[in-house]
Design an enzyme around this catalytic site. Structure first.
Site, PDB file in Angstrom:
ATOM      1  N   GLU A  74      43.395  19.481   7.448  1.00  0.00           N
ATOM      2  CA  GLU A  74      43.558  17.989   6.985  1.00  0.00           C
ATOM      3  C   GLU A  74      44.654  17.617   5.625  1.00  0.00           C
ATOM      4  O   GLU A  74      45.725  19.039   5.601  1.00  0.00           O
ATOM      5  CB  GLU A  74      42.659  18.151   6.119  1.00  0.00           C
ATOM      6  CG  GLU A  74      42.294  19.393   4.947  1.00  0.00           C
ATOM      7  CD  GLU A  74      40.472  19.607   4.335  1.00  0.00           C
ATOM      8  OE1 GLU A  74      39.327  18.995   5.673  1.00  0.00           O
ATOM      9  OE2 GLU A  74      40.444  20.339   3.818  1.00  0.00           O
ATOM     10  N   ASP A 110      44.255  18.083  -5.065  1.00  0.00           N
ATOM     11  CA  ASP A 110      44.539  17.708  -4.314  1.00  0.00           C
ATOM     12  C   ASP A 110      45.714  16.835  -4.790  1.00  0.00           C
ATOM     13  O   ASP A 110      46.297  15.861  -4.334  1.00  0.00           O
ATOM     14  CB  ASP A 110      44.146  16.047  -3.510  1.00  0.00           C
ATOM     15  CG  ASP A 110      43.055  16.868  -2.560  1.00  0.00           C
ATOM     16  OD1 ASP A 110      42.784  17.906  -2.415  1.00  0.00           O
ATOM     17  OD2 ASP A 110      42.115  16.186  -3.431  1.00  0.00           O
TER      18      ASP A 110
END
Length: 391
Positions: free
Chosen positions: A289, A112
């Site tokens: 997401e 991420d």
């Protein structure tokens, strides 16, 4: 950011998947080992400084509930899942021409990946760190660079044990006891540094602010009361003039922050989104997401991560207003994942990258892909990439 889907989910997802690498992967993958009885003896809660990339940076990490796999120039740590790497990073996205040749920015285990330009003009990098974020980590780590090429480690700038309040509690997910920060982002807004974050246990999202005006903190909870802001995962901030907005997860709602950043100025508003007429995306939200939000030339870009044709890609839609309607949905950066977009000091645009599917050339290492904008505003990957493998 959600856990890597099961092999069965990937293999049965339908014709939209690219089955060539997946079929080989399924044939080679071995059953996962028995669950670890003492995870604390297996996983480190930090990723540490990292080092310069040698070679093409291929291989990397595959973390998950069943353990942690590694392929690279160093021996795997004791207790890691050491089954065959197989086709977990084939580079088919490059071989098939969806991406130009690229390599990681830094040799570091980081999911991420998010990079932002600070008030001092330097680049700051955060992400989901530690050996296995489906078990535990220690908090939020931070790295700094002057040129995106060499990174200094600023250490653990927020710690569960030292700084945590409501976040300290251990939780359970899929019958696994866990405590980890997922997808933290350093954001420079209102001339101060803030950290958005979510918790792996599903406890929700939160917002931290620097008490010194420095990126290394210390950080305290920004919102009052001292509690989560929302449920879900993958929170981010976006500054637009004198206003700051908060979104998370699939980017389905956007909230205006109060001027003092202590909470929302009213209820979050549901985003208007028009699905593409060709059926290439059928969900009611822009992404699955990893929400991201930025503005360029008066247009708002709302995006996130989505598994699209077997790739964990950055997908984006475009609007004239922050709340939509968002149109022109497209796969902006194949394998780009749920990270962010940033503008460098020379005005060039980038999409962060970390590798979370078998078509990527590497997995779970920080990267950045140079992007450009087509005449209709859509994002395209630049052919000339500053971080390319050596020839």
């Amino acid at each position: 950011m959600t856990p890597f889907p099961s092999r069965r989910a990937l293999l049965t997802a339908g014709a939209a998947l690219v089955t060539r690498p997946l079929a080989v992967w399924a044939a080679q993958e071995k059953p996962p080992p028995a669950p670890f009885t003492s995870p604390a003896d297996v996983y480190s809660g930090i990723s540490g400084p990292g080092e310069a990339v040698v070679g093409d940076g291929s291989g990397g990490y595959r973390s998950g509930y069943e353990g942690l796999m590694y392929k690279g120039g160093k021996p795997a740590k004791k207790g890691w899942f050491t089954a065959e790497w197989g086709n977990r990073a084939t580079g088919y996205a490059v071989k098939d021409g969806l991406l130009p040749p690229i390599r990681p920015l830094w040799d570091l285990h980081l999911r991420d990946t998010v990079i932002t330009v600070g008030g001092d003009g330097r680049y700051y990098m955060t992400g989901s760190s530690g050996d296995n974020i489906w078990d535990r980590n220690d908090g939020i780590e931070l790295w700094r660079s002057d040129d995106l090429k060499a990174w200094d480690y600023l250490g653990l700038v927020w710690s569960f044990d030292k700084d945590g309040t409501w976040q300290k509690a251990w939780g359970k997910r899929r019958n696994t006891t866990m405590r980890a920060v997922w997808a933290p982002e350093l954001c420079y807004v209102k001339k101060n540094y803030y950290l958005t974050f979510s918790l792996a246990s599903g406890a929700g999202t939160g917002l931290l602010k620097s008490t010194t005006g420095k990126p290394e903190g210390p950080y305290v909870t920004a919102n009052r009361p001292d509690a989560r802001l929302t449920g879900g995962i993958d929170a981010t901030l976006f500054e637009d003039g004198d206003k700051v907005y908060f979104t998370w997860g699939r980017g389905g709602s956007i909230a205006l922050m109060k001027d003092d950043m202590s909470g929302f100025d009213g209820e979050p508003k549901k985003v208007k989104f028009e699905k593409p007429a060709d059926g290439s995306w059928t969900r009611d939200e822009v992404a699955q997401e990893g929400a991201s939000l930025f503005k360029r030339d008066g247009k708002y870009y709302l995006g996130g991560a989505a598994f699209y044709k077997g790739r964990y890609s950055s997908v984006v839609a475009i609007a004239d207003h922050v709340y939509g309607p968002y149109k022109q949905w497209h796969e902006a950066v194949p394998c780009g994942g749920g990270t962010n977009y940033f503008r460098d000091k020379s005005g060039g645009w980038w999409c962060c990258y970390f590798g979370n599917d078998d078509q990527s050339p590497w997995r779970e290492k920080p990267g950045a892909v140079r992007v450009e904008f087509a005449a209709d505003g859509k994002i395209v990957v630049a052919k000339n990439q500053p971080f390319a493998p050596p020839k």
